[in-house]
Design a protein around this motif. Structure first.
Motif, mmCIF file in Angstrom:
data_model
loop_
_atom_site.group_PDB
_atom_site.id
_atom_site.type_symbol
_atom_site.label_atom_id
_atom_site.label_comp_id
_atom_site.label_asym_id
_atom_site.label_seq_id
_atom_site.Cartn_x
_atom_site.Cartn_y
_atom_site.Cartn_z
ATOM 1 N N ILE A 103 7.626 -6.046 24.547
ATOM 2 C CA ILE A 103 6.179 -6.157 24.794
ATOM 3 C C ILE A 103 5.626 -4.816 25.259
ATOM 4 C CG2 ILE A 103 4.420 -7.266 26.233
ATOM 5 C CD1 ILE A 103 6.250 -9.763 26.186
ATOM 6 N N GLY A 104 6.412 -4.121 26.091
ATOM 7 C CA GLY A 104 5.983 -2.801 26.548
ATOM 8 C C GLY A 104 5.762 -1.845 25.401
ATOM 9 N N GLN A 105 6.634 -1.887 24.395
ATOM 10 C CA GLN A 105 6.476 -0.988 23.255
ATOM 11 C C GLN A 105 5.331 -1.406 22.336
ATOM 12 O OE1 GLN A 105 10.359 0.960 21.768
ATOM 13 N NE2 GLN A 105 10.964 -1.036 22.597
ATOM 14 N N LEU A 106 5.057 -2.695 22.277
ATOM 15 C CA LEU A 106 3.884 -3.138 21.514
ATOM 16 C C LEU A 106 2.597 -2.623 22.165
ATOM 17 C CD1 LEU A 106 4.758 -6.857 20.661
ATOM 18 C CD2 LEU A 106 4.893 -4.859 19.151
ATOM 19 N N ILE A 107 2.605 -2.571 23.494
ATOM 20 C CA ILE A 107 1.430 -2.067 24.213
ATOM 21 C C ILE A 107 1.374 -0.551 24.130
ATOM 22 C CG2 ILE A 107 0.242 -1.942 26.444
ATOM 23 C CD1 ILE A 107 1.817 -4.486 27.253
ATOM 24 N N PHE A 108 2.511 0.088 24.425
ATOM 25 C CA PHE A 108 2.573 1.551 24.520
ATOM 26 C C PHE A 108 3.261 2.099 23.269
ATOM 27 C CE2 PHE A 108 3.459 -0.251 28.874
ATOM 28 C CZ PHE A 108 2.140 -0.269 29.273
ATOM 29 N N ASP A 109 2.561 2.077 22.150
ATOM 30 C CA ASP A 109 3.182 2.440 20.870
ATOM 31 C C ASP A 109 2.906 3.878 20.445
ATOM 32 O OD1 ASP A 109 0.530 2.073 20.405
ATOM 33 O OD2 ASP A 109 0.764 0.829 18.622
ATOM 34 N N LYS A 110 2.396 4.673 21.364
ATOM 35 C CA LYS A 110 2.228 6.100 21.100
ATOM 36 C C LYS A 110 3.350 6.858 21.807
ATOM 37 C CE LYS A 110 -1.777 5.724 18.917
ATOM 38 N NZ LYS A 110 -1.937 4.252 18.922
ATOM 39 N N LEU A 111 3.631 8.082 21.354
ATOM 40 C CA LEU A 111 4.787 8.830 21.843
ATOM 41 C C LEU A 111 4.769 9.030 23.352
ATOM 42 C CD1 LEU A 111 7.356 10.441 21.292
ATOM 43 C CD2 LEU A 111 5.929 12.467 20.924
ATOM 44 N N LEU A 137 11.431 -11.188 36.203
ATOM 45 C CA LEU A 137 10.533 -12.075 35.456
ATOM 46 C C LEU A 137 9.076 -11.775 35.804
ATOM 47 C CD1 LEU A 137 10.308 -14.357 33.445
ATOM 48 C CD2 LEU A 137 10.599 -15.997 35.306
ATOM 49 N N ALA A 138 8.809 -11.397 37.045
ATOM 50 C CA ALA A 138 7.441 -11.050 37.455
ATOM 51 C C ALA A 138 6.942 -9.827 36.690
ATOM 52 C CB ALA A 138 7.396 -10.788 38.961
ATOM 53 N N LEU A 139 7.842 -8.869 36.421
ATOM 54 C CA LEU A 139 7.444 -7.684 35.649
ATOM 55 C C LEU A 139 7.075 -8.071 34.219
ATOM 56 C CD1 LEU A 139 7.283 -4.576 36.154
ATOM 57 C CD2 LEU A 139 9.405 -4.397 34.867
ATOM 58 N N LEU A 140 7.789 -9.050 33.673
ATOM 59 C CA LEU A 140 7.432 -9.555 32.340
ATOM 60 C C LEU A 140 6.044 -10.176 32.363
ATOM 61 C CD1 LEU A 140 8.088 -10.243 29.403
ATOM 62 C CD2 LEU A 140 9.284 -12.302 30.229
ATOM 63 N N MET A 141 5.726 -10.916 33.432
ATOM 64 C CA MET A 141 4.389 -11.513 33.559
ATOM 65 C C MET A 141 3.313 -10.428 33.552
ATOM 66 S SD MET A 141 4.931 -14.846 33.862
ATOM 67 C CE MET A 141 6.290 -14.622 32.716
ATOM 68 N N LEU A 142 3.570 -9.336 34.269
ATOM 69 C CA LEU A 142 2.613 -8.229 34.335
ATOM 70 C C LEU A 142 2.372 -7.641 32.945
ATOM 71 C CD1 LEU A 142 0.936 -6.072 35.822
ATOM 72 C CD2 LEU A 142 3.067 -4.805 36.202
ATOM 73 N N LEU A 143 3.437 -7.422 32.194
ATOM 74 C CA LEU A 143 3.291 -6.839 30.864
ATOM 75 C C LEU A 143 2.583 -7.793 29.900
ATOM 76 C CD1 LEU A 143 6.719 -5.032 30.580
ATOM 77 C CD2 LEU A 143 4.485 -3.948 30.394
ATOM 78 N N LEU A 144 2.849 -9.096 30.014
ATOM 79 C CA LEU A 144 2.154 -10.067 29.177
ATOM 80 C C LEU A 144 0.647 -10.025 29.417
ATOM 81 C CD1 LEU A 144 4.566 -13.146 29.397
ATOM 82 C CD2 LEU A 144 3.977 -11.871 27.315
ATOM 83 N N ILE A 148 -2.287 -8.886 26.683
ATOM 84 C CA ILE A 148 -3.462 -9.698 26.343
ATOM 85 C C ILE A 148 -4.747 -8.905 26.577
ATOM 86 C CG2 ILE A 148 -4.788 -11.761 26.983
ATOM 87 C CD1 ILE A 148 -2.100 -13.130 27.552
ATOM 88 N N ILE A 149 -4.774 -8.137 27.661
ATOM 89 C CA ILE A 149 -5.949 -7.306 27.940
ATOM 90 C C ILE A 149 -6.149 -6.288 26.823
ATOM 91 C CG2 ILE A 149 -6.844 -5.493 29.456
ATOM 92 C CD1 ILE A 149 -5.635 -7.007 31.809
ATOM 93 N N LYS A 150 -5.044 -5.782 26.282
ATOM 94 C CA LYS A 150 -5.144 -4.769 25.225
ATOM 95 C C LYS A 150 -5.651 -5.363 23.917
ATOM 96 C CE LYS A 150 -2.569 -1.489 22.410
ATOM 97 N NZ LYS A 150 -1.266 -0.936 21.996
ATOM 98 N N ILE A 151 -5.057 -6.477 23.479
ATOM 99 C CA ILE A 151 -5.425 -7.024 22.164
ATOM 100 C C ILE A 151 -6.709 -7.862 22.212
ATOM 101 C CG2 ILE A 151 -3.031 -7.005 21.385
ATOM 102 C CD1 ILE A 151 -2.945 -10.033 21.808
ATOM 103 N N LYS A 152 -7.069 -8.336 23.416
ATOM 104 C CA LYS A 152 -8.312 -9.075 23.641
ATOM 105 C C LYS A 152 -8.531 -10.217 22.644
ATOM 106 C CE LYS A 152 -10.602 -5.107 25.724
ATOM 107 N NZ LYS A 152 -11.691 -4.108 25.627
ATOM 108 N N PRO A 153 -7.638 -11.201 22.622
ATOM 109 C CA PRO A 153 -7.846 -12.350 21.728
ATOM 110 C C PRO A 153 -8.987 -13.232 22.251
ATOM 111 C CG PRO A 153 -5.989 -12.781 23.161
ATOM 112 C CD PRO A 153 -6.422 -11.364 23.444
ATOM 113 N N LYS A 154 -9.467 -14.129 21.413
ATOM 114 C CA LYS A 154 -10.498 -15.070 21.845
ATOM 115 C C LYS A 154 -9.934 -15.954 22.958
ATOM 116 C CE LYS A 154 -13.927 -18.290 19.987
ATOM 117 N NZ LYS A 154 -14.383 -19.038 18.770
ATOM 118 N N TYR A 155 -10.726 -16.200 23.971
ATOM 119 C CA TYR A 155 -10.321 -16.978 25.145
ATOM 120 C C TYR A 155 -9.134 -16.331 25.883
ATOM 121 C CZ TYR A 155 -13.086 -20.501 22.672
ATOM 122 O OH TYR A 155 -14.081 -21.164 22.007
#
Length: 458
Positions: A103-111, A137-144, A148-155
């Protein structure tokens, strides 16, 4: 196959390989004293069908209020451990780390952002924080949430609220999550001035964070814990980074250098986010992962990749090479740990002294080392202290301070031992406190290369 699918598969494969290497590199830290009392708490809650809000493991603060803010993780961990043992916990932890990296790499996909993120997670793991504890597990929650903030889906605010509903029952860092989300939304509001676009998420995250056994007290606990100087000043993972350590200073310099390179293209809000992460990191070494994540988030849109390595195949080769270099540097051996491996690991050695205690019915008024309390709890022996430092500090601050002064030899231990009617002492043989007791003529009942059991002179 489209480039997008290729990149997703490459990130997933790299995340699995790197997660495995990081897990193996830090496997000696995987089982900690915290792990043991977490499992025992989970067992107690499952067997008694209740959520612990009072201590049941210590003879000093038994019955006192305990903020068991990690109760859900403890139950889940115990339900995994019961049939599958420590090997089962290792596999689940490995999967969690894979998801963190993916998930981190999906968010941070620039060099630049990807490099900062990977370096931060590497150092976090190197210090042993990819262990069997709920903060992973809490760190995974933070990245999730950040994803979501990055891709901004509906709702998106509803998705985020569901994550916070889980997070608030896993770890008290949920408070930081609420603050961060509110902070990001506020900074975005300052740009577009559209309050309707930024008010829902902070509100629903705050409401979701209150749905836990402690309600608003999860916030009071977080504030009290982070401001308890007498507590955090003596617990290693709450101390500031040791910049005398070469790896720590090198990685920190590289991250800061990458941020400086990106500074011209950063917005003012990005700089504020970096400073927030840096402040947390300088306050506590355990926050290196959060510093890296916030820094990577601040530069996530900055791209400096040369055209020659922008294609997917070349990016894959770079990621593979980085992983191999990390692996070689740490001289790690490939293997799949099983329960027998964990049984024979160094983490299990303190149990040898406890087996002697059980055999000789030594269970009453034991003074133990802070890092050995979880071992006693795991074997159903009441401890004098354990790594739930917050419990002892908030329940009986005088006792906590007296314990610290006694075991660090800042005051005469004899007074403390007599005051609390200590009968036996369970302490590491390499400690100054143990050597002091030997010099004072305390009788050694049991001793090995890790710990010893001593009888108090009556």
């Amino acid at each position: 196959m489209s480039d997008r699918k290729k990149k997703t598969l490459i990130y997933l494969g790299f995340s699995f390989i790197l997660a495995y290497f990081l897990s193996i590199m830090s496997i000696n830290y995987f089982i900690q004293n915290d792990t043991l009392w977490h499992l025992k708490a989970g067992q107690y809650m499952v067997e008694h069908k209740t959520i612990l809000t009072k201590d049941v493991f210590s003879w000093v603060v038994e019955g006192k209020k305990w903020y068991s803010h990690e109760w859900l993780w403890e139950i889940m961990a115990y339900l995994i451990y019961k049939p599958f043992g420590f090997a089962g916990l290792f596999v689940v932890n490995l999967i969690t780390l894979v998801l963190i990296l993916f998930i981190g790499q999906l968010i941070f996909d620039k060099l630049i952002s990807n490099t900062i993120f990977i370096l931060g997670i590497f150092l976090w793991s190197k210090y042993g924080y990819t262990c069997s504890r709920p903060h992973v597990l809490a760190l995974l929650m933070l990245l999730l949430v950040i994803y979501i903030i990055k891709i901004k889906p509906k709702y998106s605010y509803l998705y985020i609220s569901m994550i916070f509903l889980i997070w608030t029952n896993i770890h008290s860092s949920v408070v930081f999550g609420v603050i961060l989300v509110s902070f990001i939304e506020f900074l975005d509001f300052l740009e577009d001035k559209k309050i309707k676009n930024h008010i829902k998420t902070p509100i629903v995250t705050f409401i979701s964070s209150l749905i836990n056994p402690h309600f608003i007290n999860v916030y009071l606990f977080f504030i009290k814990l982070t401001t308890a100087k007498e507590l955090v000043d003596v617990i290693n993972e709450w101390l500031s980074p040791n910049f005398h350590d070469k790896l720590t200073i090198i990685i920190t310099i590289v991250i800061i250098a990458l941020i400086i390179i990106s500074a011209r293209k950063m917005k003012y809000k990005d700089i504020i986010i970096v400073l927030l992460g840096l402040t947390m990191y300088l306050t506590s070494i355990r926050n290196i992962a959060i510093f890296a994540i916030l820094s990577a988030y601040a530069v996530k849109d900055i791209d400096i990749l040369p055209r020659s390595i922008k294609n997917i195949e070349n990016q894959a080769m770079i990621l593979i090479q980085v992983t191999i270099i990390m692996f070689i540097i740490n001289n790690t051996h490939l293997f799949i740990p099983n329960n027998q491996y964990f049984t024979k690991s160094d983490a299990m050695k303190p149990f040898r002294a406890i087996e002697y205690m059980i055999k000789n019915n030594i269970k009453d008024k034991i003074l133990n080392d802070y890092h050995l309390g979880g071992y006693l709890i795991f074997k159903d022996i009441k401890c004098s202290v354990d790594s739930r430092g917050d419990l002892y500090y908030f329940a009986n601050r005088n006792y906590w301070n007296e314990y610290v002064n006694c075991t660090l030899l800042q005051k005469d231990p004899e007074e403390f031992i007599k005051k609390y009617k200590i009968k036996y002492i369970y302490y590491p043989t390499a400690s100054s406190f143990y050597k002091y007791l030997l010099a004072k003529g305390y009788k050694v009942l049991y001793k090995d290369d890790i710990s010893a059991v001593l009888e108090v002179k009556q």
